[in-house]
Motif scaffolding. Structure first.
Motif, mmCIF file in Angstrom:
data_model
loop_
_atom_site.group_PDB
_atom_site.id
_atom_site.type_symbol
_atom_site.label_atom_id
_atom_site.label_comp_id
_atom_site.label_asym_id
_atom_site.label_seq_id
_atom_site.Cartn_x
_atom_site.Cartn_y
_atom_site.Cartn_z
ATOM 1 N N HIS A 1 0.829 -1.216 0.000
ATOM 2 C CA HIS A 1 0.000 0.000 0.000
ATOM 3 C C HIS A 1 0.860 1.261 0.000
ATOM 4 O O HIS A 1 0.369 2.335 -0.306
ATOM 5 C CB HIS A 1 -0.967 -0.005 1.197
ATOM 6 N N LEU A 2 2.138 1.116 0.374
ATOM 7 C CA LEU A 2 3.027 2.283 0.452
ATOM 8 C C LEU A 2 4.284 2.058 -0.382
ATOM 9 O O LEU A 2 5.352 2.584 -0.102
ATOM 10 C CB LEU A 2 3.391 2.524 1.932
ATOM 11 N N ALA A 3 4.171 1.260 -1.453
ATOM 12 C CA ALA A 3 5.357 0.942 -2.242
ATOM 13 C C ALA A 3 5.926 2.185 -2.921
ATOM 14 O O ALA A 3 5.209 3.133 -3.227
ATOM 15 C CB ALA A 3 5.006 -0.098 -3.294
ATOM 16 N N SER A 4 7.220 2.148 -3.129
ATOM 17 C CA SER A 4 7.899 3.218 -3.856
ATOM 18 C C SER A 4 7.732 2.986 -5.354
ATOM 19 O O SER A 4 7.881 1.870 -5.851
ATOM 20 C CB SER A 4 9.380 3.216 -3.466
ATOM 21 N N GLN A 5 7.440 4.050 -6.061
ATOM 22 C CA GLN A 5 7.245 3.949 -7.509
ATOM 23 C C GLN A 5 8.542 3.500 -8.197
ATOM 24 O O GLN A 5 8.511 2.651 -9.096
ATOM 25 C CB GLN A 5 6.787 5.303 -8.052
ATOM 26 N N SER A 6 9.679 4.032 -7.756
ATOM 27 C CA SER A 6 10.972 3.603 -8.314
ATOM 28 C C SER A 6 11.113 2.099 -8.187
ATOM 29 O O SER A 6 11.556 1.416 -9.105
ATOM 30 C CB SER A 6 12.162 4.185 -7.536
ATOM 31 N N ASP A 7 10.795 1.622 -7.011
ATOM 32 C CA ASP A 7 10.978 0.211 -6.705
ATOM 33 C C ASP A 7 10.106 -0.671 -7.605
ATOM 34 O O ASP A 7 10.580 -1.667 -8.169
ATOM 35 C CB ASP A 7 10.623 -0.004 -5.227
ATOM 36 N N VAL A 8 8.851 -0.297 -7.746
ATOM 37 C CA VAL A 8 7.934 -1.085 -8.575
ATOM 38 C C VAL A 8 8.425 -1.094 -10.029
ATOM 39 O O VAL A 8 8.468 -2.142 -10.678
ATOM 40 C CB VAL A 8 6.495 -0.519 -8.496
ATOM 41 N N GLU A 9 8.829 0.074 -10.517
ATOM 42 C CA GLU A 9 9.302 0.168 -11.904
ATOM 43 C C GLU A 9 10.549 -0.691 -12.122
ATOM 44 O O GLU A 9 10.679 -1.372 -13.137
ATOM 45 C CB GLU A 9 9.627 1.620 -12.260
#
Lengths: 420, 420
Positions: B304-312
C-alpha cells in the motif's frame, strides 16, 4: 452578542485525524468572526490553558491550517491530564477562569475521548457553578471507538483501515512462505478495554480473500486450549494462519497475556507484548514457525493510509462543534449518526456531555462470532463504511509532507501557575 | 532456435514488489513466443521444480497477471531452500534435469537474493557439467539490499519508504505526547547483517522536519553508555526521541540485543525483540516513558506504500531477464545501474552470477555518521531516489484489491520425488 475568543485543545492519545478536527474548528471559527475572535490552542492540551501557554492560531498561515487536514499527531501538543472535580481541585478551575478572563475566552473546544469529555463537562458547568460565562463543546476523538452516543469516533476508522490492510498484506506474505518457513503470523494491536481495533483485523478476509484470521478480543476470556486447536486447524486447512491479538487480551484470572512474568538476570520484571507470548505459545504447543509484529504508535499515526470517511467526519465534527457554539449550545458533543449502511450515509447529531463523560461503549456481543475468535456479519457491516476511501497526504521527495506549525504563543498576562 | 518453455520461481523472503518482477517475466516472455513457449512457475519456489509442481501461468487471465504489479508477497509461493553443490547432492540436479526435459524447459528464471543467486549459478552450470542445455538468469530481489553489482535491490526501496514514513509518523505522534507522557519511541526493523533498512529510518528527518532520530546499525557494536547519553541529550533538546533499531544490532561480544537471556516460570528461554530491550534499558537508566513497535512482516508486505521507483525497477528487471535469455545469455543477473542522482536516472546493466552468489554488500562505512548513530549526506543522497514516488494499488471496499492466482498445476509426467 459580543465577540469572544475561543480556546481549543487536544487531549489524550493522538490520532491520524485529530488535526483534521482542529482544521474544522479553526476554519469554521473564521467564518464566524462576528462572534468568535481568535482561536487560541492550548500548548499540550488543557495544560496550556492552566499555564497560560496559548498558541495564537491566527499567526499560522492559511496554508498550514489547511495542511492540518492531512497531518497526523496533535499539532498543538496533547496531554494525559484528567482534571479532578470542582470540589476536589477548585484552584485549577479558578485558574482556568482567570486565564479565560485575561484572554476574553468564551468558547471552549475540547478534542478527546471519554476522560476528556469529563473535563469538558466540568468546564461547561463553570457558568452555572462559578458564574463565568463559557460554552464548552466536546469534539470526539479516540482510536478506541469507545464513546457512547456517536456511531463511531474519529481516529478509529483510520486505525481500522491500517490494521485491516496490514493484516491482509502480512497474510499474503505468510501464505507465500508457509510451505518451508513461517506458518503463523501474530499482530498485536491497541485497545486495552474494547476490541474494536482487533475486530478490524478480521476485515483482511472477504469473499475474494480466503484468509484464515483469528482475533483475540479483550472482551473474551482467553481460552488457550480452544485457541491452539483453532490455530492448528487453520494451519492444516490453509497452510498458515494470521492472528490479531488485542493488547488487552487476558487470561480468565484477569492477568493480561502481555504480562509474561519473566525476569532478567538482575531480577527485573520484563515487559513484553501479547504478540510474542501468543507466538511462543503456539511454537511450543504446535511447533509452527512464527513471526510477530507489534504495531503500537504506527497504527494510530498512519496518516498515509487514512480512511476518507474518517478524515471527512473528523473535519465535520470540528466544524459542527463551532456551529453549535455560535448557536448558543453548551455542554454538548457533536456526534456521527449513521442513517444508511449501503450506500453509507451519515449526518451530524449531538449528545449531552452528562451522558457521554466516563461512559465506555464496548463491542456489542453480537459483533463477536459465537466461538469468540472472529466477527459477525453485523460487525462487518458496521466496520466497512468506516474504512471506505483513501485520503492520501501530499508527498515531497518520496515522503508525506506533513505540517509543523509555528506555535507562536500569546503574550502572558498572568503570573506563573505551578502545576501539581 | 526451437521454442522452449521457461521456469520461473520465487525464492527466500518475499517482498511487496517481487510479483512485479514476475509480471515483467511473464508479460515479456509472451512477446517472444517465437522462442519462449509457456512460463511455468514453481509452486513454492525451487521445490516446485523438484516435486514437479509447476503452475501453468498461461492459465491465468491477462488481468490477473497484470494485477501482480500491485500485489505484494510471492504469488506462486516462495521457499527457503538452498541447493547444495552438484558434488554433494547430484540426485537433486538429476531430478531438475528430468523435470526440465519432461516439460521442455530451456529457460530458468530465479527471483531471489544472495543464496538464490547461488542456486541459480549452479543451475546455470548444468549445460556445461551435465550436458543439459539451459539458460539460467537470476532476477534480483531482497529487502536487505545486500546484493553486489546492482546499485540496489527490488524490495528494498519500498521497505525503506515504509520505515521512513512510519518513523516520521510515529515521531510526530510522540512529539505531541512528550510533555506529559511518552518521550521515547523505539521501532525495530529488519536487517540482520546489513543496516540498509535501519538507515532509512533516518529519512524521517529532513530540512522541513527537525526530528531527533537515533539509528542502531548491525554494523556498529552497541555502545550502551554513548547511546543512553545521546538519547538523554535528544530528549532534553527536543522533548522526545525516536530510535530505529535493526534486529541485528549486537553487543561488543556479538550477542544480539534481542537475546534477552530471560526465562519464564517454566525455565524456557524467552524470545523477545530488540525494541523492548532498548526501551526498557532507557526506562531504567533515564526514567523516560516509552512505546515500542516491531514492524516485522508489515514492512516488507506493505504494498500500500510501495515506492514507484521500486515497482518500476522490479518490473524492468523481470523484463530484462527475459530479454537476456532470448539474447542467448546464461549465468547472469540484470542489475540497476545508477547514472544520475538528481534528477534520478538509472538503466539496466548486468553482472555474472559467479561475482554475485554468496557475496554480501554491506553499508559503506562512509554512509554511517561518525558517531555511529545516524546517516551521512552521501547515504541520504543514495537512499532518497529509491523511495521516490507513490505506487498505490487499486482499492475495493476500502481495502487494497490484491490478486490471488488460480495456480493451476501442469499435469505431472514423472514419478514422485521425495524431498529430503
Amino acid at each position: 452578542m459580543s465577540v469572544k475568543n475561543a480556546f481549543y485543545a487536544q487531549s489524550g492519545g493522538v490520532t491520524s485525524v485529530i488535526n483534521a478536527s482542529a482544521c474544522g474548528v479553526i476554519q469554521t471559527a473564521k467564518k464566524h468572526s462576528d462572534k468568535i475572535g481568535t482561536v487560541y490552542a492550548g500548548k499540550n492540551g488543557i495544560i496550556g490553558a492552566l499555564t497560560e501557554n496559548l498558541i495564537d492560531t491566527s499567526k499560522e498561515s492559511d496554508e498550514d491550517i489547511a495542511g492540518l487536514l492531512h497531518t497526523p499527531s496533535g499539532a498543538f501538543g496533547s496531554c494525559r491530564y484528567k482534571m479532578k472535580s470542582l470540589e476536589e481541585n477548585k484552584v485549577e478551575y479558578d485558574r482556568l477562569i482567570e486565564v479565560f478572563k485575561a484572554h476574553n475566552i468564551g468558547y471552549f473546544f475540547y478534542n478527546g475521548g471519554g476522560d476528556s469529555a469529563d473535563t469538558c463537562l466540568k468546564v461547561s458547568q463553570l457558568s452555572e457553578k462559578m458564574g463565568y460565562p463559557i460554552q464548552a463543546i466536546h469534539v470526539p476523538k479516540t482510536v478506541d471507538n469507545d464513546l457512547p452516543v456517536t456511531d463511531n469516533c474519529p481516529g478509529f476508522g483510520s486505525v481500522a483501515k491500517y490494521i485491516a490492510v496490514s493484516t491482509r498484506e502480512a497474510s499474503y506474505d505468510v501464505a507465500s512462505m508457509a510451505e518451508t518457513s513461517t506458518k503463523v503470523f501474530v499482530l498485536e494491536v491497541m485497545g486495552r478495554h474494547a476490541g474494536w481495533i482487533a475486530a478490524a483485523g478480521a476485515l483482511a478476509a472477504d469473499e475474494d480473500n480466503d484468509i484464515p484470521v483469528i482475533v483475540l478480543f479483550p472482551e473474551i476470556e482467553f481460552n488457550q486450549e480452544k485457541f491452539l486447536a483453532l490455530v492448528d486447524s487453520k494451519v492444516k486447512s490453509h497452510g498458515y494462519c494470521s492472528i490479531v491479538v488485542s493488547e488487552g487480551t487476558a487470561w480468565p484470572d484477569g492477568r493480561f497475556l502481555a504480562e509474561q512474568g519473566t525476569r532478567d538476570d538482575f531480577g527485573h520484571a520484563q515487559l513484553g507484548g501479547a504478540a510474542p507470548v501468543v507466538a511462543n505459545m503456539i511454537k511450543e504447543a504446535l511447533g509452527y514457525k512464527f513471526h510477530w509484529a507489534v504495531a503500537d504508535y504506527l497504527q494510530r499515526a498512519a496518516r498515509h493510509l487514512a480512511s476518507q470517511s474518517d478524515v471527512e467526519q473528523a473535519y465535520a465534527l470540528g466544524e459542527a462543534a463551532v456551529e453549535m457554539a455560535v448557536a448558543g449550545k453548551n455542554s454538548v458533543m457533536p456526534a456521527i449518526i449513521r442513517t444508511s449502511n449501503n450506500p453509507y450515509k451519515w449526518e451530524i447529531g449531538s449528545g449531552n456531555l452528562a451522558d457521554i463523560a466516563n461512559v465506555e461503549k464496548m463491542m456489542p456481543m453480537d459483533y463477536i462470532s459465537e466461538d469468540g475468535f472472529g466477527i459477525t456479519a453485523a460487525c462487518r457491516e458496521y466496520l466497512l463504511p468506516l474504512i471506505e476511501g483513501e485520503s492520501y497526504p501530499p508527498y515531497k521527495n518520496g515522503m508525506p509532507n506533513y505540517v509543523t506549525l509555528k506555535k507562536e504563543l500569546v503574550e502572558k498576562k498572568l503570573s506563573e501557575f505551578k502545576m501539581k
